[in-house]
Design a protein around this motif. Structure first.
Motif, PDB file in Angstrom:
ATOM      1  N   SER A  67      -7.770  22.281  20.910  1.00  0.00           N
ATOM      2  CA  SER A  67      -6.324  22.165  21.118  1.00  0.00           C
ATOM      3  C   SER A  67      -5.658  23.505  20.855  1.00  0.00           C
ATOM      4  O   SER A  67      -6.200  24.356  20.148  1.00  0.00           O
ATOM      5  CB  SER A  67      -5.717  21.083  20.213  1.00  0.00           C
ATOM      6  OG  SER A  67      -5.893  21.415  18.847  1.00  0.00           O
ATOM      7  N   VAL A  68      -4.474  23.681  21.440  1.00  0.00           N
ATOM      8  CA  VAL A  68      -3.712  24.929  21.323  1.00  0.00           C
ATOM      9  C   VAL A  68      -2.248  24.594  21.095  1.00  0.00           C
ATOM     10  O   VAL A  68      -1.727  23.628  21.670  1.00  0.00           O
ATOM     11  CB  VAL A  68      -3.843  25.788  22.603  1.00  0.00           C
ATOM     12  CG1 VAL A  68      -3.078  27.103  22.449  1.00  0.00           C
ATOM     13  CG2 VAL A  68      -5.301  26.057  22.935  1.00  0.00           C
ATOM     14  N   ALA A  69      -1.588  25.375  20.269  1.00  0.00           N
ATOM     15  CA  ALA A  69      -0.153  25.204  20.050  1.00  0.00           C
ATOM     16  C   ALA A  69       0.498  26.571  19.867  1.00  0.00           C
ATOM     17  O   ALA A  69      -0.186  27.573  19.642  1.00  0.00           O
ATOM     18  CB  ALA A  69       0.105  24.330  18.829  1.00  0.00           C
ATOM     19  N   GLU A 107      -1.014  18.469  15.270  1.00  0.00           N
ATOM     20  CA  GLU A 107      -2.375  18.058  15.633  1.00  0.00           C
ATOM     21  C   GLU A 107      -3.328  19.238  15.533  1.00  0.00           C
ATOM     22  O   GLU A 107      -4.460  19.114  15.034  1.00  0.00           O
ATOM     23  CB  GLU A 107      -2.395  17.489  17.045  1.00  0.00           C
ATOM     24  CG  GLU A 107      -3.787  17.134  17.549  1.00  0.00           C
ATOM     25  CD  GLU A 107      -3.802  16.750  19.011  1.00  0.00           C
ATOM     26  OE1 GLU A 107      -4.897  16.462  19.523  1.00  0.00           O
ATOM     27  OE2 GLU A 107      -2.726  16.762  19.648  1.00  0.00           O
ATOM     28  N   THR A 108      -2.898  20.400  16.015  1.00  0.00           N
ATOM     29  CA  THR A 108      -3.769  21.571  16.024  1.00  0.00           C
ATOM     30  C   THR A 108      -4.085  22.053  14.616  1.00  0.00           C
ATOM     31  O   THR A 108      -5.233  22.374  14.314  1.00  0.00           O
ATOM     32  CB  THR A 108      -3.132  22.707  16.848  1.00  0.00           C
ATOM     33  OG1 THR A 108      -2.964  22.269  18.205  1.00  0.00           O
ATOM     34  CG2 THR A 108      -4.012  23.952  16.846  1.00  0.00           C
ATOM     35  N   VAL A 109      -3.083  22.139  13.739  1.00  0.00           N
ATOM     36  CA  VAL A 109      -3.355  22.634  12.389  1.00  0.00           C
ATOM     37  C   VAL A 109      -3.906  21.546  11.470  1.00  0.00           C
ATOM     38  O   VAL A 109      -4.403  21.842  10.382  1.00  0.00           O
ATOM     39  CB  VAL A 109      -2.098  23.275  11.755  1.00  0.00           C
ATOM     40  CG1 VAL A 109      -1.622  24.448  12.581  1.00  0.00           C
ATOM     41  CG2 VAL A 109      -0.989  22.254  11.548  1.00  0.00           C
ATOM     42  N   GLY A 110      -3.833  20.302  11.906  1.00  0.00           N
ATOM     43  CA  GLY A 110      -4.430  19.229  11.122  1.00  0.00           C
ATOM     44  C   GLY A 110      -3.548  18.675  10.030  1.00  0.00           C
ATOM     45  O   GLY A 110      -4.037  18.316   8.951  1.00  0.00           O
ATOM     46  N   VAL A 111      -2.249  18.590  10.293  1.00  0.00           N
ATOM     47  CA  VAL A 111      -1.311  17.968   9.350  1.00  0.00           C
ATOM     48  C   VAL A 111      -0.923  16.599   9.893  1.00  0.00           C
ATOM     49  O   VAL A 111      -0.378  16.512  11.003  1.00  0.00           O
ATOM     50  CB  VAL A 111      -0.052  18.831   9.155  1.00  0.00           C
ATOM     51  CG1 VAL A 111       0.961  18.112   8.264  1.00  0.00           C
ATOM     52  CG2 VAL A 111      -0.416  20.183   8.549  1.00  0.00           C
ATOM     53  N   LEU A 199      -0.097  32.161  18.991  1.00  0.00           N
ATOM     54  CA  LEU A 199      -0.906  31.176  19.698  1.00  0.00           C
ATOM     55  C   LEU A 199      -1.962  30.704  18.711  1.00  0.00           C
ATOM     56  O   LEU A 199      -2.731  31.517  18.179  1.00  0.00           O
ATOM     57  CB  LEU A 199      -1.582  31.797  20.922  1.00  0.00           C
ATOM     58  CG  LEU A 199      -0.803  31.806  22.238  1.00  0.00           C
ATOM     59  CD1 LEU A 199      -1.572  32.617  23.269  1.00  0.00           C
ATOM     60  CD2 LEU A 199      -0.565  30.398  22.746  1.00  0.00           C
ATOM     61  N   VAL A 200      -1.991  29.428  18.445  1.00  0.00           N
ATOM     62  CA  VAL A 200      -2.903  28.858  17.449  1.00  0.00           C
ATOM     63  C   VAL A 200      -3.886  27.947  18.161  1.00  0.00           C
ATOM     64  O   VAL A 200      -3.479  27.056  18.915  1.00  0.00           O
ATOM     65  CB  VAL A 200      -2.132  28.064  16.383  1.00  0.00           C
ATOM     66  CG1 VAL A 200      -3.084  27.581  15.297  1.00  0.00           C
ATOM     67  CG2 VAL A 200      -1.009  28.904  15.779  1.00  0.00           C
ATOM     68  N   ALA A 201      -5.167  28.177  17.948  1.00  0.00           N
ATOM     69  CA  ALA A 201      -6.191  27.376  18.607  1.00  0.00           C
ATOM     70  C   ALA A 201      -7.110  26.734  17.578  1.00  0.00           C
ATOM     71  O   ALA A 201      -7.422  27.341  16.545  1.00  0.00           O
ATOM     72  CB  ALA A 201      -7.017  28.230  19.565  1.00  0.00           C
TER      73      ALA A 201
END
Length: 214
Positions: A67-69, A107-111, A199-201
């Protein structure tokens, strides 16, 4: 051509964080990687939005990416902006860390979201200003009452307080450091754009963030 530099993300790996912290951080650092993107030369909000969508969608299709955010900050990283959040109908305020985020950030960072919803693609400029707060913020501002649907005041632009409707509550997660209070407010990046973002993946299950970096 815009998307080519983002086919492989190159940035800071933070797999080491969980081991260094030795505590529950409230997010999942393993498998995360990020890269900073400067939008100053993008030619305006419309072009900036197109560039980010293109980069995110292209990176999402890359091998090993789950996932990417897009956001302007990460837990235990730069980008947090301190502000005093308050209620329009109540005295008192609480210091919070503010992050501008796009869809899929939590969702991407897992919170996890424990009540309501996250920031979505529908939270665009011109729509109702919304915010997602961490559980400790809700406890300090409204006590045992349900914060979803309530308004908070937040001086996010030019130090002028603005009303935001709370649409979701997250579990608590770390801020800029291990010792910071876990009082966070997430607002829509589309509603409050900035010139430099991340950009966070997240790597696919079974892969480390090194699979996403060069």
């Amino acid at each position: 051509g815009i998307a080519i530099p983002f086919l492989v993300i190159s940035g800071t790996m933070i797999d080491w964080v969980r081991t260094a912290a030795g505590t529950d951080l409230g997010f999942r650092p393993e498998g995360l990687a990020s890269v900073s993107v400067n939008l100053n030369g993008a030619g305006g909000a419309k072009d900036s939005g197109f560039l980010l969508r293109t980069a995110r969608d292209t990176l999402q299709q890359a091998h090993g990416v789950r996932s990417v955010a897009v956001a302007d900050g990460l837990p235990l990283g730069a980008g947090y902006r301190p502000a005093r959040a308050s209620r329009p109908d109540h005295a008192g305020a609480v210091w919070v860390g503010v992050i501008r985020v796009g869809e899929g950030y939590l969702e991407t960072v897992g919170v996890p979201v424990v009540r309501g919803r996250a920031i979505t693609a529908a939270d665009v400029a011109g729509a109702e200003p919304v915010g997602v707060i961490s559980k400790p913020v809700g406890g300090r501002l409204v006590g045992k009452e349900d914060p979803v649907g309530r308004q908070i005041l937040l001086p996010i632009e030019e130090n002028a307080a603005r009303a935001f409707t709370v649409v979701g509550v997250t579990a608590d997660f770390v801020g800029r450091s291990f010792d910071d209070p876990r009082t966070q407010v997430l607002v829509s990046l589309a509603q409050h754009p900035v010139s430099r973002v991340l950009l966070v993946a997240r790597a696919a299950d079974g892969l480390s963030s090194s699979a996403l970096t060069t």
